[in-house]
Design a protein around this motif. Sequence first.
Motif, PDB file in Angstrom:
ATOM      1  N   TYR A  21      13.951  -6.131   1.583  1.00  0.00           N
ATOM      2  CA  TYR A  21      13.220  -6.923   0.631  1.00  0.00           C
ATOM      3  C   TYR A  21      12.217  -5.869  -0.127  1.00  0.00           C
ATOM      4  O   TYR A  21      11.613  -6.398  -0.995  1.00  0.00           O
ATOM      5  CB  TYR A  21      12.423  -7.946   1.429  1.00  0.00           C
ATOM      6  N   LEU A  22      12.302  -4.667   0.152  1.00  0.00           N
ATOM      7  CA  LEU A  22      11.196  -3.779  -0.633  1.00  0.00           C
ATOM      8  C   LEU A  22      11.431  -3.935  -1.962  1.00  0.00           C
ATOM      9  O   LEU A  22      10.240  -3.789  -2.643  1.00  0.00           O
ATOM     10  CB  LEU A  22      11.642  -2.407   0.110  1.00  0.00           C
ATOM     11  N   ASN A  23      12.440  -3.522  -2.412  1.00  0.00           N
ATOM     12  CA  ASN A  23      12.704  -3.415  -3.750  1.00  0.00           C
ATOM     13  C   ASN A  23      12.379  -4.830  -4.672  1.00  0.00           C
ATOM     14  O   ASN A  23      11.458  -4.768  -5.716  1.00  0.00           O
ATOM     15  CB  ASN A  23      13.961  -3.171  -4.235  1.00  0.00           C
ATOM     16  N   MET A  24      12.649  -5.718  -4.004  1.00  0.00           N
ATOM     17  CA  MET A  24      12.186  -7.217  -4.644  1.00  0.00           C
ATOM     18  C   MET A  24      10.668  -7.350  -4.769  1.00  0.00           C
ATOM     19  O   MET A  24      10.233  -7.684  -5.688  1.00  0.00           O
ATOM     20  CB  MET A  24      12.570  -8.290  -3.777  1.00  0.00           C
ATOM     21  N   ARG A  65       8.459  -4.861  -4.536  1.00  0.00           N
ATOM     22  CA  ARG A  65       7.593  -3.973  -5.499  1.00  0.00           C
ATOM     23  C   ARG A  65       7.516  -4.438  -6.924  1.00  0.00           C
ATOM     24  O   ARG A  65       6.777  -4.177  -7.424  1.00  0.00           O
ATOM     25  CB  ARG A  65       8.560  -2.739  -5.356  1.00  0.00           C
ATOM     26  N   ALA A  66       8.480  -5.352  -7.090  1.00  0.00           N
ATOM     27  CA  ALA A  66       8.202  -5.869  -8.607  1.00  0.00           C
ATOM     28  C   ALA A  66       7.305  -6.739  -8.911  1.00  0.00           C
ATOM     29  O   ALA A  66       7.025  -6.860 -10.007  1.00  0.00           O
ATOM     30  CB  ALA A  66       9.718  -6.667  -8.852  1.00  0.00           C
ATOM     31  N   GLY A  88       2.418  -5.141   6.519  1.00  0.00           N
ATOM     32  CA  GLY A  88       1.214  -5.131   5.477  1.00  0.00           C
ATOM     33  C   GLY A  88       1.255  -3.576   5.111  1.00  0.00           C
ATOM     34  O   GLY A  88       1.148  -3.037   4.011  1.00  0.00           O
ATOM     35  N   ALA A  89       1.376  -2.794   6.170  1.00  0.00           N
ATOM     36  CA  ALA A  89       1.119  -1.410   6.263  1.00  0.00           C
ATOM     37  C   ALA A  89       2.200  -0.873   5.742  1.00  0.00           C
ATOM     38  O   ALA A  89       2.422   0.405   5.001  1.00  0.00           O
ATOM     39  CB  ALA A  89       0.564  -0.659   7.640  1.00  0.00           C
ATOM     40  N   TYR A  90       3.443  -1.233   6.342  1.00  0.00           N
ATOM     41  CA  TYR A  90       4.743  -0.748   5.555  1.00  0.00           C
ATOM     42  C   TYR A  90       4.936  -0.826   4.321  1.00  0.00           C
ATOM     43  O   TYR A  90       5.308   0.150   3.448  1.00  0.00           O
ATOM     44  CB  TYR A  90       5.905  -1.410   6.569  1.00  0.00           C
ATOM     45  N   TRP A  91       4.414  -2.110   3.690  1.00  0.00           N
ATOM     46  CA  TRP A  91       4.495  -2.390   2.362  1.00  0.00           C
ATOM     47  C   TRP A  91       3.817  -1.205   1.559  1.00  0.00           C
ATOM     48  O   TRP A  91       4.087  -0.680   0.545  1.00  0.00           O
ATOM     49  CB  TRP A  91       4.383  -3.690   2.145  1.00  0.00           C
ATOM     50  N   ILE A 113       3.645  -0.916  -2.475  1.00  0.00           N
ATOM     51  CA  ILE A 113       3.459  -2.276  -2.910  1.00  0.00           C
ATOM     52  C   ILE A 113       1.921  -2.533  -2.870  1.00  0.00           C
ATOM     53  O   ILE A 113       1.438  -2.265  -1.761  1.00  0.00           O
ATOM     54  CB  ILE A 113       4.218  -3.389  -1.896  1.00  0.00           C
ATOM     55  N   THR A 114       1.495  -3.223  -3.612  1.00  0.00           N
ATOM     56  CA  THR A 114      -0.093  -3.686  -3.647  1.00  0.00           C
ATOM     57  C   THR A 114      -0.217  -5.056  -2.833  1.00  0.00           C
ATOM     58  O   THR A 114       0.445  -6.009  -2.676  1.00  0.00           O
ATOM     59  CB  THR A 114      -0.395  -4.131  -4.968  1.00  0.00           C
ATOM     60  N   VAL A 115      -0.967  -4.720  -1.581  1.00  0.00           N
ATOM     61  CA  VAL A 115      -0.697  -5.796  -0.528  1.00  0.00           C
ATOM     62  C   VAL A 115      -2.171  -6.104  -0.364  1.00  0.00           C
ATOM     63  O   VAL A 115      -3.291  -5.587  -0.309  1.00  0.00           O
ATOM     64  CB  VAL A 115      -0.539  -4.901   0.931  1.00  0.00           C
ATOM     65  N   ILE A 116      -2.314  -7.677  -0.236  1.00  0.00           N
ATOM     66  CA  ILE A 116      -3.600  -8.633  -0.140  1.00  0.00           C
ATOM     67  C   ILE A 116      -3.632  -8.852   1.208  1.00  0.00           C
ATOM     68  O   ILE A 116      -2.441  -9.849   1.478  1.00  0.00           O
ATOM     69  CB  ILE A 116      -3.752  -9.378  -1.222  1.00  0.00           C
TER      70      ILE A 116
END
Length: 282
Positions: A132-135, A137-138, A169-172, A177-180
């Motif tokens: 799901y990383l590419n999805m 990232r968008a 979260g850390a992996y993203w 990826i901008t993580v909240i």
Amino acid sequence: MSLTFDTACSIMVAWICGHDRGGFWLCLRPCRYAHKSITSPWRSGVMGFNFVDRRRGAMIYRQGRNYENLNKMIYRGTGKFDTPRLVPEACNADSFIGFNYAKSCKEPQRKGVHFFIDDYQFTRLWTNPDAYLNMLRAFKCVFTPDFSTYTDFPKAVQIWNHYRKHWLGAYWQSNGITVIPTISWSDESSFDWCFDGEPVGGAVAVSSVGTQMNATARALFLAGYKEMLKRLQPSQILFYGSIPAECSGDKIIPILTFQDGLKRRVSKKFTQDEGNSQEDVL
């Protein structure tokens, strides 16, 4: 289980059949890391032995999914449970959608993704995070998964869900990826660990859904909310659900819940239909 090197040397090679896939060899061979097998099993194999795929020679099963993602990354954690740390970030998404609608989203670059939905709808992120990383990232930003920490859950499950949330979260974040961070707690005893790994001074997300139904749940929510403000000093509070009167300030950004959004759409459609009916009469 305790295992000495001499004992390991006496164990014979065993064959485990897998008729549909050709089987694999369970090579019970002593290895140099046998004494470290508890802390680093993927380096040496389970209990200090090596699993070798009969056809491919792959280590530890075919897809490496059996060590709770530790084969992908071990983050330097914080607190007594080594919770992965997140870095503070800001969020300026125009609107937010649940993860269950992320795949069909038409304008991901303008939206954020939240996980205030049932756990079963996003557990797949943990079992197969790379898919799901590419999805993700968008999207403008992505909240950390809101794995449940209900007060009647065993403490071990609550802590495990907090850890999983932070690992993802850390992996993203490490994948651009901008993580909240989604801040979650149960009762006051959870304050010992539920803020571990959370960033100070950045945006956070919270949900009040299900916490305002009785006095006890409401009190627990407000206690955790105040503790969050004191410890994390957030720059933005992305708030999902009804906002209690005790929670105020210009840092709060309301997020439309699915139920409220549905009500608005139904109301809008009713108004439009009513207007069309009047035009037909005229």
